[in-house]
Design a protein around this motif. Structure first.
Motif, PDB file in Angstrom:
ATOM      1  N   LEU A   1       0.763  -1.101   0.346  1.00 53.24           N
ATOM      2  CA  LEU A   1       0.049  -0.034   0.048  1.00 53.24           C
ATOM      3  C   LEU A   1       0.928   1.091   0.156  1.00 53.24           C
ATOM      4  O   LEU A   1       1.939   1.249   0.504  1.00 53.24           O
ATOM      5  CB  LEU A   1      -0.937   0.044   1.157  1.00 53.24           C
ATOM      6  CG  LEU A   1      -1.886  -0.759   1.399  1.00 53.24           C
ATOM      7  CD1 LEU A   1      -2.642  -0.865   2.505  1.00 53.24           C
ATOM      8  CD2 LEU A   1      -3.038  -0.546   0.248  1.00 53.24           C
ATOM      9  N   ARG A   2       0.183   2.280  -0.494  1.00 51.23           N
ATOM     10  CA  ARG A   2       0.853   3.620  -0.362  1.00 51.23           C
ATOM     11  C   ARG A   2       0.048   4.590   0.422  1.00 51.23           C
ATOM     12  O   ARG A   2      -0.900   3.989   1.005  1.00 51.23           O
ATOM     13  CB  ARG A   2       1.086   4.268  -1.914  1.00 51.23           C
ATOM     14  CG  ARG A   2       2.177   3.631  -2.810  1.00 51.23           C
ATOM     15  CD  ARG A   2       2.242   4.147  -4.348  1.00 51.23           C
ATOM     16  NE  ARG A   2       1.013   4.143  -4.962  1.00 51.23           N
ATOM     17  CZ  ARG A   2       0.810   2.778  -5.762  1.00 51.23           C
ATOM     18  NH1 ARG A   2       1.667   2.076  -5.720  1.00 51.23           N
ATOM     19  NH2 ARG A   2      -0.105   2.811  -6.693  1.00 51.23           N
ATOM     20  N   HIS A   3       0.519   5.531   0.812  1.00 49.43           N
ATOM     21  CA  HIS A   3       0.003   6.274   1.673  1.00 49.43           C
ATOM     22  C   HIS A   3      -1.190   7.372   1.293  1.00 49.43           C
ATOM     23  O   HIS A   3      -1.490   7.492  -0.114  1.00 49.43           O
ATOM     24  CB  HIS A   3       1.074   7.465   2.375  1.00 49.43           C
ATOM     25  CG  HIS A   3       2.119   6.721   3.167  1.00 49.43           C
ATOM     26  ND1 HIS A   3       1.717   5.902   4.532  1.00 49.43           N
ATOM     27  CD2 HIS A   3       3.384   6.503   3.023  1.00 49.43           C
ATOM     28  CE1 HIS A   3       2.828   5.542   4.563  1.00 49.43           C
ATOM     29  NE2 HIS A   3       3.774   5.475   4.212  1.00 49.43           N
ATOM     30  N   GLY A   4      -2.097   8.040   2.002  1.00 49.72           N
ATOM     31  CA  GLY A   4      -2.801   8.838   1.704  1.00 49.72           C
ATOM     32  C   GLY A   4      -4.208   8.481   0.967  1.00 49.72           C
ATOM     33  O   GLY A   4      -4.745   7.423   1.380  1.00 49.72           O
ATOM     34  N   ALA A   5      -4.496   9.274  -0.300  1.00 48.57           N
ATOM     35  CA  ALA A   5      -5.722   8.894  -0.772  1.00 48.57           C
ATOM     36  C   ALA A   5      -6.187   7.468  -1.227  1.00 48.57           C
ATOM     37  O   ALA A   5      -6.960   6.803  -1.259  1.00 48.57           O
ATOM     38  CB  ALA A   5      -5.972   9.707  -1.921  1.00 48.57           C
TER      39      ALA A   5
ATOM     40  N   LEU B   1      -8.776   2.136  -0.885  1.00 51.98           N
ATOM     41  CA  LEU B   1      -8.930   0.723  -0.854  1.00 51.98           C
ATOM     42  C   LEU B   1      -9.543   0.376   0.518  1.00 51.98           C
ATOM     43  O   LEU B   1     -10.580  -0.656   0.521  1.00 51.98           O
ATOM     44  CB  LEU B   1      -7.268   0.391  -0.785  1.00 51.98           C
ATOM     45  CG  LEU B   1      -7.102  -1.217  -0.333  1.00 51.98           C
ATOM     46  CD1 LEU B   1      -5.612  -1.598  -1.052  1.00 51.98           C
ATOM     47  CD2 LEU B   1      -7.285  -1.849   0.772  1.00 51.98           C
ATOM     48  N   ALA B   2      -9.510   0.864   1.589  1.00 56.62           N
ATOM     49  CA  ALA B   2     -10.310   0.618   2.919  1.00 56.62           C
ATOM     50  C   ALA B   2     -11.703   0.907   2.689  1.00 56.62           C
ATOM     51  O   ALA B   2     -12.544   0.014   3.093  1.00 56.62           O
ATOM     52  CB  ALA B   2      -9.918   1.439   3.852  1.00 56.62           C
TER      53      ALA B   2
ATOM     54  N   ALA C   1      -5.665  -1.451   7.334  1.00 53.79           N
ATOM     55  CA  ALA C   1      -6.164  -0.134   6.916  1.00 53.79           C
ATOM     56  C   ALA C   1      -7.829  -0.281   7.174  1.00 53.79           C
ATOM     57  O   ALA C   1      -8.335   0.780   7.467  1.00 53.79           O
ATOM     58  CB  ALA C   1      -5.979   0.253   5.595  1.00 53.79           C
ATOM     59  N   LEU C   2      -8.212  -1.412   6.817  1.00 55.41           N
ATOM     60  CA  LEU C   2      -9.765  -1.793   7.171  1.00 55.41           C
ATOM     61  C   LEU C   2     -10.262  -1.487   8.641  1.00 55.41           C
ATOM     62  O   LEU C   2     -11.328  -0.741   9.012  1.00 55.41           O
ATOM     63  CB  LEU C   2     -10.453  -2.898   6.869  1.00 55.41           C
ATOM     64  CG  LEU C   2     -11.793  -3.467   6.990  1.00 55.41           C
ATOM     65  CD1 LEU C   2     -12.730  -2.447   6.147  1.00 55.41           C
ATOM     66  CD2 LEU C   2     -11.886  -4.847   6.518  1.00 55.41           C
ATOM     67  N   PHE C   3      -9.154  -2.256   9.573  1.00 55.44           N
ATOM     68  CA  PHE C   3      -9.701  -1.952  10.957  1.00 55.44           C
ATOM     69  C   PHE C   3      -9.609  -0.291  11.301  1.00 55.44           C
ATOM     70  O   PHE C   3     -10.154   0.365  12.067  1.00 55.44           O
ATOM     71  CB  PHE C   3      -8.703  -2.685  11.687  1.00 55.44           C
ATOM     72  CG  PHE C   3      -8.780  -2.585  13.200  1.00 55.44           C
ATOM     73  CD1 PHE C   3      -9.886  -3.130  13.991  1.00 55.44           C
ATOM     74  CD2 PHE C   3      -8.070  -1.753  14.080  1.00 55.44           C
ATOM     75  CE1 PHE C   3     -10.126  -2.843  15.140  1.00 55.44           C
ATOM     76  CE2 PHE C   3      -8.209  -1.442  15.294  1.00 55.44           C
ATOM     77  CZ  PHE C   3      -9.310  -2.297  16.046  1.00 55.44           C
ATOM     78  N   GLY C   4      -8.608   0.298  10.743  1.00 57.96           N
ATOM     79  CA  GLY C   4      -8.324   1.793  10.867  1.00 57.96           C
ATOM     80  C   GLY C   4      -9.659   2.802  10.488  1.00 57.96           C
ATOM     81  O   GLY C   4      -9.918   3.602  11.326  1.00 57.96           O
ATOM     82  N   LEU C   5     -10.238   2.413   9.437  1.00 59.53           N
ATOM     83  CA  LEU C   5     -11.253   2.945   8.903  1.00 59.53           C
ATOM     84  C   LEU C   5     -12.499   2.517   9.805  1.00 59.53           C
ATOM     85  O   LEU C   5     -13.207   3.528  10.271  1.00 59.53           O
ATOM     86  CB  LEU C   5     -11.837   2.354   7.519  1.00 59.53           C
ATOM     87  CG  LEU C   5     -13.074   2.948   6.876  1.00 59.53           C
ATOM     88  CD1 LEU C   5     -13.001   4.400   6.746  1.00 59.53           C
ATOM     89  CD2 LEU C   5     -13.440   2.174   5.649  1.00 59.53           C
ATOM     90  N   PHE C   6     -12.809   1.241  10.302  1.00 65.16           N
ATOM     91  CA  PHE C   6     -13.624   0.896  11.208  1.00 65.16           C
ATOM     92  C   PHE C   6     -13.490   1.966  12.623  1.00 65.16           C
ATOM     93  O   PHE C   6     -14.456   2.149  13.272  1.00 65.16           O
ATOM     94  CB  PHE C   6     -13.802  -0.431  11.470  1.00 65.16           C
ATOM     95  CG  PHE C   6     -14.477  -1.135  10.354  1.00 65.16           C
ATOM     96  CD1 PHE C   6     -14.859  -0.691   9.245  1.00 65.16           C
ATOM     97  CD2 PHE C   6     -14.838  -2.317  10.691  1.00 65.16           C
ATOM     98  CE1 PHE C   6     -15.518  -1.208   8.259  1.00 65.16           C
ATOM     99  CE2 PHE C   6     -15.403  -3.195   9.573  1.00 65.16           C
ATOM    100  CZ  PHE C   6     -15.943  -2.419   8.334  1.00 65.16           C
TER     101      PHE C   6
ATOM    102  N   GLY D   1      -5.522  14.031  11.787  1.00 66.07           N
ATOM    103  CA  GLY D   1      -4.724  14.351  10.645  1.00 66.07           C
ATOM    104  C   GLY D   1      -5.069  13.657   9.433  1.00 66.07           C
ATOM    105  O   GLY D   1      -4.461  13.876   8.339  1.00 66.07           O
ATOM    106  N   GLY D   2      -6.380  13.087   9.314  1.00 65.91           N
ATOM    107  CA  GLY D   2      -6.880  12.481   8.212  1.00 65.91           C
ATOM    108  C   GLY D   2      -6.198  11.019   7.887  1.00 65.91           C
ATOM    109  O   GLY D   2      -6.307  10.823   6.672  1.00 65.91           O
ATOM    110  N   SER D   3      -5.422  10.404   8.713  1.00 67.02           N
ATOM    111  CA  SER D   3      -4.827   8.989   8.331  1.00 67.02           C
ATOM    112  C   SER D   3      -5.721   7.941   8.856  1.00 67.02           C
ATOM    113  O   SER D   3      -6.950   8.534   9.483  1.00 67.02           O
ATOM    114  CB  SER D   3      -3.453   8.972   8.855  1.00 67.02           C
ATOM    115  OG  SER D   3      -3.533   8.806  10.221  1.00 67.02           O
TER     116      SER D   3
END
Length: 296
Positions: A74-78, A83-84, A181-186, A281-283
């Motif tokens: 994965l890359r960072h940001g958008a 993806l998430a 990343a999916l867990f972070g989105l949740f 911070g939007g991450s």
């Protein structure tokens, strides 16, 4: 706890993609209680199968989304957020199909649709297992199913052949960053507790392994080293929103009991209750904060 948390799948001599269901003479005796209930609910005549759930044709491996496991790191940001978000959509569909499968084990389309969703979530071993369940269901769980049977099956064979090609290419290597990343989105959506309440250890084993590893790293300190972390099933009422009840140990979880039927936890195992907070911070990063258990 460790044997089903592997990120890269091993190879067994008789079946390169994992063990078969336990088999008894005359069929799959281990599934008998649930199978009898499914026959009672659904009946043995599945000629009107399309009414059971949405058709498999609506979901396809041929249009793989950008979260395909072979796309690389994965890359960072958008890109991470996109993806998430895509995976979250497949996850919500998976929950619906998993409920349909639990309601009727003979509903092969529900199992097949679970397989498609799991594929797009990067859970390719679990996807393969769901397709196996679909093929077993079409035969009423009356016979064993080989890998060759799955590859040639008229309903899900094309999906299995896609997975077979990918297995030969990379052994179904998982993308841990995408899983986390999916867990972070949740965590940002107040759904972090679903790693426990939705039983990710069964539903999304790769995601569960990655999340538990991340929690272990963030909770371990020199004064309290932690080797393993798992969700605590004895506190279901606490597993809500972004709260998680965990068990942690500096060594192993269970005492060697010499074949005793009931496992005993090691004395060093401790309860830890945490609240997951979305980082600013939007991450999609998150913060793990220890909180007092609900009974204290």
């Amino acid at each position: 706890l460790s044997e089903c948390r592997v990120v890269r799948c091993g190879i067994e001599a008789d079946s390169p993609r994992g063990a078969r269901l336990p088999r008894q003479s005359g069929g799959y005796d281990a599934c008998a209680p649930g199978l009898r209930e499914s026959r009672r609910r659904c009946g043995m005549d599945l000629a009107e199968g399309p009414s059971l759930c949405e058709g498999v044709g609506r979901l396809s491996l041929q249009s793989s989304p950008s979260d395909s496991p072979q796309d690389g790191p994965l890359r960072h940001g958008a890109e991470v957020m996109k993806l998430a978000e895509e995976r979250a959509g497949w996850y919500d569909q998976l929950l619906l199909f998993a409920e349909q499968r639990a309601a009727c084990l003979l509903d092969w389309k529900a199992s097949a649709n679970c397989g498609v969703c799991l594929y797009h979530l990067g859970e390719r071993k679990a996807s393969w297992d769901s397709y196996r369940q679909a093929v077993l269901a079409t035969g009423g769980f009356e016979r064993d199913v080989s890998d060759a049977d799955m590859l040639s099956d008229e309903n899900v064979g094309k999906f299995c052949r896609q997975l077979d090609r990918e297995f030969r290419a990379d052994g179904w290597l998982a993308d841990g960053a995408a899983d986390l990343a999916l867990f972070g989105l949740f965590a940002h959506r107040g759904r972090a507790s679903e790693v426990a309440s939705r039983a990710w250890h069964d539903l999304l084993p790769n995601h569960y392994f990655v999340v538990m590893s991340a929690l272990r790293e963030r909770l371990s300190t020199p004064a309290r080293p932690i080797q393993q972390v798992c969700t605590d099933d004895s506190r279901p009422d606490f597993q809500r929103d972004n709260c998680l009840a965990l068990l942690a140990t500096p060594d192993t979880f269970f005492v060697e009991t010499g074949g005793a039927k009931r496992a005993r936890l090691q004395p060093a195992v401790v309860d830890i209750c945490v609240r997951i907070t979305a980082a600013s911070g939007g991450s999609l990063d998150f913060v793990v904060e220890e909180v007092a258990p609900p009974d204290e």
